[in-house]
Design an enzyme around this catalytic site. Structure first.
Site, PDB file in Angstrom:
ATOM      1  N   ARG A  56       0.836  -1.205   0.000  1.00  0.00           N
ATOM      2  CA  ARG A  56       0.000   0.000   0.000  1.00  0.00           C
ATOM      3  C   ARG A  56       0.876   1.262   0.000  1.00  0.00           C
ATOM      4  O   ARG A  56       0.579   2.239  -0.671  1.00  0.00           O
ATOM      5  CB  ARG A  56      -0.903   0.047   1.253  1.00  0.00           C
ATOM      6  CG  ARG A  56      -1.767  -1.169   1.513  1.00  0.00           C
ATOM      7  CD  ARG A  56      -3.002  -1.237   0.649  1.00  0.00           C
ATOM      8  NE  ARG A  56      -2.716  -1.676  -0.701  1.00  0.00           N
ATOM      9  CZ  ARG A  56      -2.335  -2.923  -1.008  1.00  0.00           C
ATOM     10  NH1 ARG A  56      -2.172  -3.832  -0.086  1.00  0.00           N
ATOM     11  NH2 ARG A  56      -2.112  -3.253  -2.267  1.00  0.00           N
ATOM     12  N   GLN A  86     -10.711   9.651   7.049  1.00  0.00           N
ATOM     13  CA  GLN A  86     -10.586   8.243   7.397  1.00  0.00           C
ATOM     14  C   GLN A  86      -9.443   7.602   6.600  1.00  0.00           C
ATOM     15  O   GLN A  86      -9.089   6.456   6.851  1.00  0.00           O
ATOM     16  CB  GLN A  86     -11.893   7.512   7.093  1.00  0.00           C
ATOM     17  CG  GLN A  86     -13.083   8.046   7.876  1.00  0.00           C
ATOM     18  CD  GLN A  86     -14.387   7.428   7.424  1.00  0.00           C
ATOM     19  OE1 GLN A  86     -14.661   6.269   7.694  1.00  0.00           O
ATOM     20  NE2 GLN A  86     -15.196   8.198   6.702  1.00  0.00           N
ATOM     21  N   ASN A  87      -8.905   8.345   5.651  1.00  0.00           N
ATOM     22  CA  ASN A  87      -7.869   7.807   4.767  1.00  0.00           C
ATOM     23  C   ASN A  87      -6.499   7.862   5.420  1.00  0.00           C
ATOM     24  O   ASN A  87      -6.194   8.788   6.169  1.00  0.00           O
ATOM     25  CB  ASN A  87      -7.851   8.574   3.449  1.00  0.00           C
ATOM     26  CG  ASN A  87      -9.187   8.490   2.731  1.00  0.00           C
ATOM     27  OD1 ASN A  87      -9.919   7.523   2.890  1.00  0.00           O
ATOM     28  ND2 ASN A  87      -9.513   9.512   1.949  1.00  0.00           N
ATOM     29  N   HIS A 104      -7.604   7.303  11.192  1.00  0.00           N
ATOM     30  CA  HIS A 104      -7.179   5.900  11.131  1.00  0.00           C
ATOM     31  C   HIS A 104      -5.682   5.728  10.937  1.00  0.00           C
ATOM     32  O   HIS A 104      -5.218   4.652  10.559  1.00  0.00           O
ATOM     33  CB  HIS A 104      -7.959   5.177  10.026  1.00  0.00           C
ATOM     34  CG  HIS A 104      -9.430   5.125  10.299  1.00  0.00           C
ATOM     35  ND1 HIS A 104     -10.386   5.012   9.310  1.00  0.00           N
ATOM     36  CD2 HIS A 104     -10.119   5.202  11.480  1.00  0.00           C
ATOM     37  CE1 HIS A 104     -11.590   5.009   9.865  1.00  0.00           C
ATOM     38  NE2 HIS A 104     -11.453   5.131  11.175  1.00  0.00           N
ATOM     39  N   GLY A 169     -17.133  11.097  -0.139  1.00  0.00           N
ATOM     40  CA  GLY A 169     -16.560   9.818  -0.517  1.00  0.00           C
ATOM     41  C   GLY A 169     -16.491   8.787   0.581  1.00  0.00           C
ATOM     42  O   GLY A 169     -15.509   8.052   0.687  1.00  0.00           O
ATOM     43  N   THR A 170     -17.528   8.695   1.391  1.00  0.00           N
ATOM     44  CA  THR A 170     -17.542   7.690   2.449  1.00  0.00           C
ATOM     45  C   THR A 170     -18.908   7.022   2.515  1.00  0.00           C
ATOM     46  O   THR A 170     -19.933   7.659   2.252  1.00  0.00           O
ATOM     47  CB  THR A 170     -17.185   8.287   3.822  1.00  0.00           C
ATOM     48  OG1 THR A 170     -17.358   7.295   4.830  1.00  0.00           O
ATOM     49  CG2 THR A 170     -18.037   9.495   4.153  1.00  0.00           C
ATOM     50  N   ALA A 214     -16.324  12.591  -6.060  1.00  0.00           N
ATOM     51  CA  ALA A 214     -15.766  13.792  -5.426  1.00  0.00           C
ATOM     52  C   ALA A 214     -15.343  14.863  -6.428  1.00  0.00           C
ATOM     53  O   ALA A 214     -15.625  16.046  -6.228  1.00  0.00           O
ATOM     54  CB  ALA A 214     -14.588  13.394  -4.537  1.00  0.00           C
TER      55      ALA A 214
END
EC number: 2.3.1.286
Length: 227
Positions: A56, A86-87, A104, A169-170, A214
């Site tokens: 990643r 959250q990214n 996160h 975008g969630t 988005a």
């Protein structure tokens, strides 16, 4: 200036080419998420987990912020902007946003497995045997399932002061992040930008939905806010 708060999720980064957290069958890159995103999974197979995040991290270093990241940063000219994301990527930072809360964790950081307050900037692979100066094994600076969300209270404080809240975008399925909407008691306007927006009736809020990805939805928001 009004306080404009963004809550962003995987959808905004997907447009830069990053894989979203999980697909429809609950797998992440072919892995059961609990095997690669929990402390138990790390204990059972640390090599698998470290390799997963190494991949990643390498991918993140090959992609760039998109127009949506840049539009959010551009709002800083007219608003006090805070991004709660959250990214785990750094695309908001690279686009120029100044005030960012990572709920996160951050993929480009590592931390000690022994003393979790020891956090390091990190762009290389983390392997078994990758240690800090105290000879402590390093792990990704990621909040795994079952772990506390250290930045949650900071995020709550920001949302409580929001004049405008924008969700981008969630899926609004991941808690406690999705629960932040409940704290937007002072927000005069709430917008939700997502190509496939979730049902928002459970939030008991007047939420203006912009059913676009988005990069298309943020220009619409710009017009609605009069800029």
């Amino acid at each position: 200036m009004k306080n404009l708060v963004f809550l962003t999720g995987a959808g905004i980064s997907a447009e830069s080419g990053l894989k979203t957290f999980r697909d429809a069958n609950g797998l992440w890159e072919g892995h059961d998420v609990m095997k690669v995103a929990s402390y138990e999974g790390f204990q059972q197979n640390p090599e698998l987990v470290l390799d997963f995040y190494n991949q990643r991290r390498r991918q993140l270093l090959t992609v760039h912020p998109n127009a949506a990241h840049k539009q959010i940063a551009a709002f800083q000219k007219d608003f006090n902007v805070t991004v709660i994301t959250q990214n785990v990527d750094d695309l908001h930072e690279r686009a120029g946003s100044k005030h960012i809360i990572h709920l996160h964790g951050e993929l480009l950081k590592a931390r000690s497995l022994v003393e979790d307050h020891l956090i390091y900037e990190w762009k290389e692979d983390i392997l078994i045997g990758t240690t800090n100066s105290k000879n402590q094994q390093l792990r990704p600076h990621i909040v795994w399932f079952g772990e506390a969300v250290p930045e949650m209270q900071s995020a709550v404080s920001v949302v409580e002061k929001a004049d405008i809240l924008v969700i981008v975008g969630t899926s609004l399925q991941v808690y406690p992040a999705a629960g932040l909407i409940d704290y937007a008691s002072n927000a005069q306007q709430i917008f939700y930008i997502d190509q496939h927006p979730a049902d928002t009736k459970y939030f008991n809020k007047n939420i203006h939905i912009i059913a676009e990805k988005a990069t298309k939805g943020l220009p619409v928001l710009n017009q609605l806010l009069g800029y």
